[in-house]
Design a protein around this motif. Structure first.
Motif, short mmCIF file in Angstrom:
data_model
loop_
_atom_site.label_atom_id
_atom_site.label_comp_id
_atom_site.label_asym_id
_atom_site.label_seq_id
_atom_site.Cartn_x
_atom_site.Cartn_y
_atom_site.Cartn_z
N TYR A 251 0.81 -1.20 0.00
CA TYR A 251 0.00 0.00 0.00
C TYR A 251 0.86 1.27 0.00
O TYR A 251 0.38 2.35 -0.32
N PHE A 252 2.13 1.15 0.37
CA PHE A 252 3.01 2.31 0.37
C PHE A 252 3.32 2.75 -1.06
O PHE A 252 3.44 1.90 -1.93
N ASN A 253 3.52 4.03 -1.28
CA ASN A 253 4.19 4.45 -2.49
C ASN A 253 5.38 5.34 -2.09
O ASN A 253 5.66 5.49 -0.89
N ASP A 254 6.07 5.88 -3.06
CA ASP A 254 7.29 6.63 -2.71
C ASP A 254 6.98 7.84 -1.82
O ASP A 254 7.75 8.18 -0.93
N VAL A 255 5.81 8.47 -2.04
CA VAL A 255 5.48 9.64 -1.22
C VAL A 255 5.19 9.21 0.23
O VAL A 255 5.62 9.88 1.18
N SER A 256 4.48 8.08 0.38
CA SER A 256 4.20 7.61 1.75
C SER A 256 5.51 7.43 2.51
O SER A 256 5.65 7.84 3.67
N LEU A 257 6.49 6.82 1.84
CA LEU A 257 7.78 6.56 2.51
C LEU A 257 8.50 7.87 2.84
O LEU A 257 9.11 8.00 3.90
N ARG A 258 8.38 8.83 1.92
CA ARG A 258 9.02 10.12 2.17
C ARG A 258 8.41 10.78 3.42
O ARG A 258 9.12 11.33 4.26
N VAL A 259 7.10 10.71 3.53
CA VAL A 259 6.43 11.33 4.70
C VAL A 259 6.89 10.62 5.98
O VAL A 259 7.23 11.28 6.97
N ILE A 260 6.95 9.31 5.94
CA ILE A 260 7.38 8.54 7.13
C ILE A 260 8.79 8.96 7.54
O ILE A 260 9.06 9.22 8.72
N GLN A 261 9.67 9.07 6.55
CA GLN A 261 11.05 9.46 6.88
C GLN A 261 11.12 10.86 7.48
O GLN A 261 11.88 11.12 8.41
N GLU A 262 10.30 11.75 6.95
CA GLU A 262 10.26 13.11 7.49
C GLU A 262 9.76 13.11 8.94
O GLU A 262 10.30 13.79 9.80
N VAL A 263 8.71 12.33 9.19
CA VAL A 263 8.14 12.26 10.55
C VAL A 263 9.22 11.80 11.53
O VAL A 263 9.37 12.36 12.61
N ILE A 264 9.99 10.80 11.13
CA ILE A 264 11.06 10.28 12.01
C ILE A 264 12.12 11.38 12.24
O ILE A 264 12.60 11.57 13.35
N ARG A 265 12.40 12.13 11.18
CA ARG A 265 13.39 13.21 11.29
C ARG A 265 12.88 14.32 12.23
O ARG A 265 13.60 14.78 13.10
N TRP A 266 11.62 14.70 12.06
CA TRP A 266 11.05 15.75 12.93
C TRP A 266 11.11 15.31 14.39
O TRP A 266 11.37 16.09 15.29
N ARG A 267 10.81 14.04 14.59
CA ARG A 267 10.77 13.53 15.96
C ARG A 267 12.17 13.58 16.59
O ARG A 267 12.32 13.93 17.75
N LYS A 268 13.16 13.22 15.79
CA LYS A 268 14.54 13.27 16.31
C LYS A 268 14.90 14.68 16.75
O LYS A 268 15.70 14.88 17.65
N LYS A 269 14.28 15.65 16.07
CA LYS A 269 14.57 17.06 16.42
C LYS A 269 13.64 17.58 17.51
O LYS A 269 13.57 18.78 17.75
N GLY A 270 12.85 16.71 18.12
CA GLY A 270 12.08 17.10 19.30
C GLY A 270 10.58 17.30 19.11
O GLY A 270 9.89 17.63 20.07
N LEU A 271 10.08 17.13 17.88
CA LEU A 271 8.63 17.29 17.69
C LEU A 271 7.95 15.94 17.93
O LEU A 271 8.28 14.94 17.29
N GLN A 272 6.99 15.93 18.85
CA GLN A 272 6.36 14.65 19.21
C GLN A 272 5.25 14.32 18.21
O GLN A 272 4.12 14.81 18.32
N VAL A 273 5.57 13.50 17.23
CA VAL A 273 4.62 13.16 16.17
C VAL A 273 4.87 11.71 15.73
O VAL A 273 6.01 11.26 15.69
N TYR A 274 3.77 11.01 15.44
CA TYR A 274 3.86 9.58 15.09
C TYR A 274 2.96 9.31 13.89
O TYR A 274 1.91 9.94 13.75
N PHE A 275 3.34 8.34 13.05
CA PHE A 275 2.55 8.07 11.84
C PHE A 275 1.79 6.75 11.94
O PHE A 275 2.16 5.86 12.71
N THR A 276 0.74 6.67 11.16
CA THR A 276 0.12 5.38 10.90
C THR A 276 -0.45 5.40 9.49
O THR A 276 -0.62 6.47 8.89
N MET A 277 -0.71 4.21 8.95
CA MET A 277 -1.15 4.11 7.55
C MET A 277 -2.05 2.89 7.40
O MET A 277 -1.77 1.85 7.98
N ASP A 278 -3.13 3.03 6.65
CA ASP A 278 -4.08 1.93 6.48
C ASP A 278 -3.96 1.30 5.09
O ASP A 278 -2.89 1.28 4.53
N ALA A 279 -5.09 0.85 4.55
CA ALA A 279 -5.05 0.15 3.26
C ALA A 279 -5.07 1.13 2.09
O ALA A 279 -5.96 1.11 1.23
#
Ligand code: DP6
Length: 323
Positions: A251-279
């Protein structure tokens, strides 16, 4: 006698996913689930008595696709068979968000329809009965009947219950819609393929139960960090099971993965945010309500993101008009 009812339900996004069905015909889940209803994802449905001897349906002002008509007709048949309604109806549904794109439209769709039918019915249905009926239309819809943060256990005939109400929580989500030219396989077909062919399906069923329990207690403690970690891990476990299906259910596409990677990056910099994805390739980002605007602004700038909408938690399904 009531001739016309208008009802509203909010779609929900699962933090701990329902993915897989128990045997039988009543659409019972094989995994317990927990979700958060979102006030920004609204479905309104009008059910009105039809003088003709058949049901008719519109979805966002148009005739729905054949399989969608069939599912809604089956649902009305179920209510007729159980003696809850009589005769035929015109059903008109409006979603204020993309339909059938992994954005949980069946959760609010069947919850709003069940709520409207309960207004037509002369029987007095409890919230639990209504949630079970909604589940038979679509599993996730059981949770949109109660709204807020809701859980649905696995049992013989489960209904959803509220863990925390929408007013009692300061978390929300940003819905990130990504550009997606291809149509996703529906959850219903996806679940079947995954159960029949994924070598990890049994492991998924075990993990889902563990995540559900841990998540429920983290929610009661209002421990957002733990809730967020479990939400991501649970979604990834479900997707691992999906990806291992044969053929692979990706169900992932390249944009989904990009968003996930950004979320992880933001979190490392102190922003408390988590992702989820459905079908589907879109994402839902969980955070404190005070962070939602900032997250939406950042997400909207990611290449390939179509829209990013902050949403507060939503309440239960309700009847808006009755005549
Ligand atoms: C990945 O409720 O759409 O969104 O019962 O077949 O209609 P049916 O499935 P549906 O499945 C939802 C799957 C999910 C996870 C979840 O919402 O729990």
């Amino acid at each position: 006698m009531i001739h016309r009812v208008k009802a509203r339900a909010f779609a929900n996004i699962a933090l701990s996913k329902y993915w897989g069905k128990a045997s039988g015909t009543e659409n019972r889940p094989a995994t317990p689930s927990i979700s958060i209803a979102l006030a920004g994802l609204v479905t309104e449905t009008v059910v009105a008595k039809n003088t003709k001897n058949s049901d008719s349906f519109t979805l966002n002002g148009r005739r729905p696709q054949k399989h969608e008509v069939q599912r809604m007709r089956d649902f009305l048949d179920l209510w007729r068979k159980r003696g809850l309604i009589r005769g035929h109806y015109r059903v008109s549904t409006d979603n204020d968000f993309p339909t059938a794109s992994g954005l949980a439209s069946s959760s609010s769709g069947f919850a709003a329809l069940a709520m409207a039918l309960s207004g037509i019915s002369e029987k007095n249905l409890s919230v639990a009965e209504l949630s079970r009926l909604a589940r038979m239309g679509s599993g996730s819809a059981a949770r949109s009947i109660v709204g807020g943060v809701a859980r649905m256990p696995v049992s013989k005939n489960p209904d959803a219950q509220e863990i925390v109400s929408a007013d009692d929580i300061d978390w929300g989500m940003v819905i990130v819609e990504v550009e997606a030219p291809e149509k996703s396989i529906s959850s219903r077909e996806g679940m079947q393929l995954c159960a029949e062919t994924s070598p990890y399906y049994k492991e998924w069923l075990k993990q889902a139960k563990l995540d559900y329990r841990a998540l429920e207690s983290a929610i009661i403690r209002r421990d957002l960090e733990e809730v967020g970690k479990l939400t991501e891990a649970n979604a990834m476990a479900m997707h691992a099971c999906m990806v291992a299906s044969r053929p692979s259910l990706l169900y992932f596409n390249d944009v989904s993965l990009r968003v996930i990677q950004e979320v992880i990056r933001w979190r490392k910099k102190g922003l408390q945010v988590y992702f989820t994805m459905d079908a589907g390739p879109h994402l839902a980002l969980l955070s404190k309500t005070s962070n939602l605007k900032k997250i939406a602004n950042r997400a909207a700038k990611i290449k390939g993101v179509f829209s990013a909408q902050p949403s507060l938690p939503g309440g239960p399904a309700v009847i808006l008009e009755k005549s």
